[in-house]
Design a protein around this motif. Sequence first.
Motif, PDB file in Angstrom:
ATOM      1  N   THR C  56       0.833  -1.199   0.000  1.00  3.22           N
ATOM      2  CA  THR C  56       0.000   0.000   0.000  1.00  3.22           C
ATOM      3  C   THR C  56       0.868   1.249   0.000  1.00  3.22           C
ATOM      4  O   THR C  56       0.612   2.211  -0.732  1.00  3.22           O
ATOM      5  N   ASP C 184      -5.654  -0.868  -4.789  1.00  4.87           N
ATOM      6  CA  ASP C 184      -5.143  -1.500  -3.579  1.00  4.87           C
ATOM      7  C   ASP C 184      -6.139  -2.565  -3.114  1.00  4.87           C
ATOM      8  O   ASP C 184      -7.137  -2.241  -2.498  1.00  4.87           O
ATOM      9  N   GLU C 185      -5.865  -3.795  -3.425  1.00  3.31           N
ATOM     10  CA  GLU C 185      -6.740  -4.908  -3.062  1.00  3.31           C
ATOM     11  C   GLU C 185      -8.208  -4.574  -3.329  1.00  3.31           C
ATOM     12  O   GLU C 185      -9.019  -4.588  -2.406  1.00  3.31           O
TER      13      GLU C 185
HETATM   14 MG   LIG Z   1      -2.232  -2.613   2.232  1.00  6.25          MG
END
Ligand SMILES: [Mg+2]
Lengths: 292, 294, 267
Positions: C56, C184-185
């Motif tokens: 991240t 991010d995911e």
């Molecule tokens: Mg993360």
Amino acid sequence: MILSNGNILSPSTHDRFLTGILWCFSLLASLILGLILFFLVYNSLPVLWDIGISKFFLDSSWHPSEALFNLTPMLVGSLLIMLGAILLAAPLGIVSAIFCRFYAPKVIAVFYQSLIELLSGIPSVVYGFWGLVTLVPLIQKVNPPGTSLLAGIIVLALMILPTVSLIADATFANLPKEYFQGAAGLSLSRFTLLTQIILPASKSGLLTSVILAAGRAIGETMAILMICGNIAQIPDSLFSPVRTLTANIALEMAYAMGNHRSALFVSGLLLMVIIFALVSLAHRAGKGSVYA
Amino acid sequence: MLKQDLSSPPKGFGGVFDFVLRQGSTGVIWLGAIFVTAWSMWLISDIVFNGWAGLSYDFLTHTPTNAGREGGIAPILVSTGLVLAICMAVSFPIGLGTAILLSEITATDSWWGGMIRRSLDVLAGVPSIVFGLFGNAFFCNILGLGFSILSGGLTLACMVLPILIRSTEEGFRAVPIAQKLGASALGLSRLSTLFYILLPIAVPGLIAGFVLGVGRAVAETAALIFTSGYVDRYPESWLDSGRVLSIHIYDLSMNIAGGEAHAYTSALVLLILVLLINQTASHIGLRYLRRGVT
Amino acid sequence: MNIPTTIEALDLSSTIIQVENLSLHYNRKPAFAEVSLPIYRDQITSLIGPSGCGKTSFLMCLNRLVDLVPLAKMSGQIRFNAEDIAQKKVNVVALRRKIGMIFQRPNPFPLSIKKNLELPLKEHRTKNKAEIEEIIQTTLEAVGLWKEVKDRLRHSALLLSGGQQQRLCIARALVLEPELLLMDEPCSALDPLSSATVEELIQQLKEKCSLLIVTHNLAQARRIADYTALFWFAEQTGKLIEYGPSAEIFNQPKNQITEAYIRGERG
Ligand SMILES: [Mg+2]
Ligand SMILES: Nc1ncnc2c1ncn2[C@@H]1O[C@H](COP(=O)(O)OP(=O)(O)OP(=O)(O)O)[C@@H](O)[C@H]1O
């Protein structure tokens, strides 16, 4: 293109304008403290220049018309009232918070909490008025004149109790939930939970609450002015009248001139020194911003 | 029954001592609470019962006569309102701006931000009589505003600023960090982030802060004695002196023999005002704002 | 690893970003160190690795969102279209317009669906009403949301389901026509069905822009990514330990750790 800051015109100019205004406002806000200190010092200087600092503690008495400027009785009066009020209000305030959060049944806790909040909102002039019309006559019956150190301590204690209680309550509320769950898991009794876990963990918060209450006590003017008798001498008992630094200003500011007026600003300066000391103490106790 | 068994103290001398301590502490805590309740009830009921008799429509709408012993408090309510209006009109924008800067624009580790915060912390502890001294020296004398509604309002504005800023900041803290990151990731300007994302969420905090500020200002006396003055007629302009409610109570009880009845009624009016204002603040749903704001 | 390491060796038309020796510290504590990698234009690059190794944080460097984190200090170079966007003087607003970001949890603004899309549009592209309407419709169609929400554009975006919210956030980023989209995911907070929808969408997005996706789902990375980078803990910080075409990483990893990780033995 990304490198050239000025290229994207509208948003950044708006933003710069906004940020500029915000900075102006905040500088103004922080300037106030500076201005206050400046005017206190600026107006104190003439008399400090004239007679020096030591006279404020060594003169025989406070008689500004005869150029006698002893502030010690007022300083002692302020400190005594603060101390007495704290001795009463700190335990009661902390007990109040404990009662509300851990002992009282839900209904009573809600009622009690709103009572404390109500107390915290009552104007000091109302406290003073109540002291003047009910408390002072009672004390007078026991030991005249009634307007006394004791009256001041009692009323002030009630005034600062909510400060202690509300901050202590907030401290308890901010304790990690795990403490309580952990204690429940071990089936600790309420008393053990309180004395072994909660009170030690909230020590700094409780200390902060007491220090802030002390600050409020030292700065209180109206209630004290109305019920303490305002005689500028070191009190020899709980029943003798006292004058505080704050009351001294409020009483004489209306007609003071020259060095006398200047000496009142010295009282203000002295108050500020005490407040500074208390705020930095509170900072240290709270390890960071006390008001966060 | 099982629960009872587990929590009952072990037997023996230590057990007895422990038992007494436990029961004793419960007793002390209840006693303390009852004591505080009785004490404050005494104060409140005293004001309410003695003030109630004189409270009437006429009292609120007539001018005081015979130095306040008779008549009403209409001009005093007007002066109070005007001082409050100035106070909030000046302090709210400044407070809001500072709160936005502190919570949204300066980095938490910035030197300037830290300095501003610290000065506000100290400002919050400054005794109101010192604000009075300052207001008298600066607004009344240096700026030449004299004893006036304007001087009083400006002095109060300085005084309520720290409370205002703190509760407004609390409002901005209610905005989830994900929203702020989202806005930044889209490259939104500060201005539109502020107007579309931050302000809508922070509004309850702002209102609560505003109301708390009003509550603090309306209760204030010491800062006003030497700034807004004593005159008890209707003020004719912003630069006219005007007597606020709290000063009226002070004057009636200290300087006017026989003013007690009307002082009681005025105190009741002030009490009700403050109560209404603070109730509004907590009804806005942000009771947590009072942490450290008392 | 067959990665060009110098700027001169780069074919600028095929890489959109070239990261050089990038490190990030949070209050002196390193989050990741000395990462160098290219991100190829119009390809999907996935970033995998164990929790806390700085994925991240790496994404937040690329659009300079780390600027908002107090005490975060970044060093190294990030070449974006031949400009170094790791410098202080970069216009981050213009940068973030070109590099969009999707977060792990959908974060629509608490406004109406329409307003969510309008806000970045008005700020960066156009104030013309008709044009805005049109862009909103085409973008919502592109993320497959138009049919579902066209009758309630004025309702709060918070009333949408998690998957719909995430697609709205993607649409919100797309209205700015970014060159690169950081994700991010994006599927990890969604149920399997919504997750599949979003994954499909991501594959279609490849035609519009380059994509860099962080994911914990190795199967997903294998399915959709053209290139894959593996971050790992080494010497207390995150490091890039292997990078290459996904087929190579998943079929013939050069690094033993990679091999163990993709077989599910480590991490
Ligand atoms: Mg993360
Ligand atoms: N704002 C911050 N302040 C300080 N440290 C941070 C901050 N954000 C992240 N970190 C630390 O930096 C390291 C990398 O965090 P990061 O969130 O980038 O990991 P990640 O690879 O995204 O993990 P995950 O897969 O769990 O999302 C972690 O050790 C984390 O604790």
